[in-house]
Design an enzyme around this catalytic site. Structure first.
Site, PDB file in Angstrom:
ATOM      1  N   PHE A  63      69.736  34.016  52.481  1.00  0.00           N
ATOM      2  CA  PHE A  63      69.958  34.789  51.214  1.00  0.00           C
ATOM      3  C   PHE A  63      70.752  33.887  50.339  1.00  0.00           C
ATOM      4  O   PHE A  63      71.450  33.103  50.420  1.00  0.00           O
ATOM      5  CB  PHE A  63      71.013  36.131  51.550  1.00  0.00           C
TER       6      PHE A  63
ATOM      7  N   ASP B 173      73.680  25.779  50.293  1.00  0.00           N
ATOM      8  CA  ASP B 173      74.187  26.857  49.763  1.00  0.00           C
ATOM      9  C   ASP B 173      75.538  27.092  50.629  1.00  0.00           C
ATOM     10  O   ASP B 173      75.557  27.908  51.695  1.00  0.00           O
ATOM     11  CB  ASP B 173      73.303  28.105  49.723  1.00  0.00           C
TER      12      ASP B 173
ATOM     13  N   LYS C 124      81.978  32.701  45.962  1.00  0.00           N
ATOM     14  CA  LYS C 124      82.528  33.950  46.585  1.00  0.00           C
ATOM     15  C   LYS C 124      83.988  33.520  46.669  1.00  0.00           C
ATOM     16  O   LYS C 124      84.863  34.144  45.919  1.00  0.00           O
ATOM     17  CB  LYS C 124      82.069  33.956  48.081  1.00  0.00           C
TER      18      LYS C 124
END
Ligand SMILES: *Cc1c(COP(=O)(O)O)cnc(C)c1O
Length: 398
Positions: free
Chosen positions: A137, A222, A251
């Site tokens: 993702f 990532d 995040k």
């Protein structure tokens, strides 16, 4: 939450999320409260975002101080908090330079653009393809959903951005076979978060690094979900014996204010000159000041050491649950990015936990994911384990 409020929300808000019928109004540390005053222990943390917990007093203070001083100016000018934050991040990582943006998807967009630009500048424009992982993702923008290895994220949005190839995660042979003359980079999450809290074998990432070196490819990690202490070290790559060329963060970077960052080695970052890329809000003083205070709290309060201790306890307790309940098939993850794979659907347990005052979430249909603030304590973990023990016991009888 009253049905009138839910109806009103459903009238005015785009229908893109499946939401629980709860209206959250306040948070402190690892606890959230809803509009009826009910308390919940938070094992979601805004999906691995609020690593220092909710409304952290020092971060709130730094934010208020900056709000009274300077909120925003254009990146046409220098500002102090952004410079200090970049210096902290480069000081703690392999990277030499930081590009700031506002979300994970934007950080990955920047990484994809930089990888292409790097080979253009090197006189190899035919190298533009990026090998990504199945089940990965990377975000919801057109480029990042094109880079994502999950059909449900891409469905309905064709034509996608060209130039992504997919191989199974944790499969070096498949990766080696996928490298061609047009390959520019390999992009992956050190642990697949949304993909079901999947950890690769112990040597995989190091072998991917070696393969990239051998074939002259850039390696992009990532670390949007795994970064900022989530897996036990500040960045997950520190545990695998290999560093990437480009790393993306978002995040937890500003503990809940929107911020993303793309970090790169000097030789790679050099491909981005003035005008190559930009973001109006990227690294703006008000968000940077909060993120900088997050970094300082990490050091002052030794958040990583605490997270390490409670993570070992959490893992032991999840293994204990697995020993008691056959429907728990596997304990997954590292640090405080933990999950249990169930033999059955996870959603009913998410709802039952919520009714008992614990917020958790479910990925890939049957993996319960636990990503609490890193400041969670053993008693809060034990209370969740007791709740799950009771629920799993009941499920067996039913
Ligand atoms: C959440 C996430 C993203 C996307 O971040 P947004 O801020 O929602 O754009 C990208 N990659 C990983 C690994 C993530 O967990």
């Amino acid at each position: 939450m009253t049905s009138a409020t839910i109806e009103r929300a459903n009238d005015v808000i785009a229908d893109t999320y499946k939401r629980f019928p709860v209206l959250l109004t306040r948070g402190s540390g690892c606890t959230l409260w809803d509009d009826s005053g009910r308390a919940y222990t938070d094992f979601v943390a805004g999906i691995a975002v609020c690593n220092l917990g909710h409304a952290h007093p020092q971060v709130a203070e730094a934010l208020c101080r900056q709000a009274r001083t300077l909120w925003h100016v254009s990146n046409l000018f220098y500002t102090g908090p952004q410079i200090e934050l970049a210096a902290w991040l480069t000081g703690k990582s392999f990277a030499d330079r930081v590009f700031f943006c506002n979300s994970g998807a934007e950080a990955n967009e920047a990484a994809i653009k930089l990888a292409r630009k790097y080979f253009k500048e090197a006189g190899r424009p035919e190298r533009f393809r990026i090998i990504s992982m199945q089940n990965s993702f990377h975000g919801r923008t057109m480029a990042t959903l094109s880079a994502t290895g999950q059909e449900k994220v891409k469905s309905g949005f064709a034509p996608l951005l060209e130039g992504f190839d997919f191989v199974p995660f944790d499969d070096l042979t498949a990766l080696r076979a996928a490298v061609g003359p047009a390959t520019a980079a390999v992009m992956l999450e050190p642990i697949q978060g949304e993909g079901g809290v999947r950890c690769p074998g112990p040597d995989y990432l190091k072998e991917v690094r070696a393969l990239c070196d051998e074939a002259g490819l850039l390696l992009i990690f990532d670390e949007i979900q795994t970064g900022m202490g989530r897996t036990g070290t500040l960045f997950a790559y520190e545990q695998c014996g290999a560093a990437p060329d480009i790393m993306t963060l978002a995040k937890a970077l500003a503990n809940g204010l929107p911020m993303g960052a793309m970090l790169a080695r000097e030789a790679v970052a050099a491909a981005f000159g003035p005008g190559a890329h930009a973001s109006t809000f990227g690294g703006t003083p008000i968000v940077s000041a909060a993120a900088l205070e997050v970094c300082r709290v990490f050091e002052r309060e030794d958040v990583l050491a605490h997270a390490h201790r409670v993570s070992a306890h959490f893992r032991d307790r999840l293994e204990w649950l697995k020993g008691r309940h056959p429907l728990v098939e596997e304990v997954r993850g590292r640090g405080l990015l933990l999950g249990i794979r169930l033999a059955v659907e996870g959603d009913p347990f998410v709802i039952a936990c919520m009714e008992r005052g614990f917020l958790i979430n479910c990925v890939q249909g049957n993996v319960l994911r636990f990503v609490p603030p890193l400041v969670i304590d053993a008693a809060q973990i034990d209370a969740l384990i007791d709740c799950l023990d009771e629920l799993f016991g009941r499920a067996r009888q039913a």
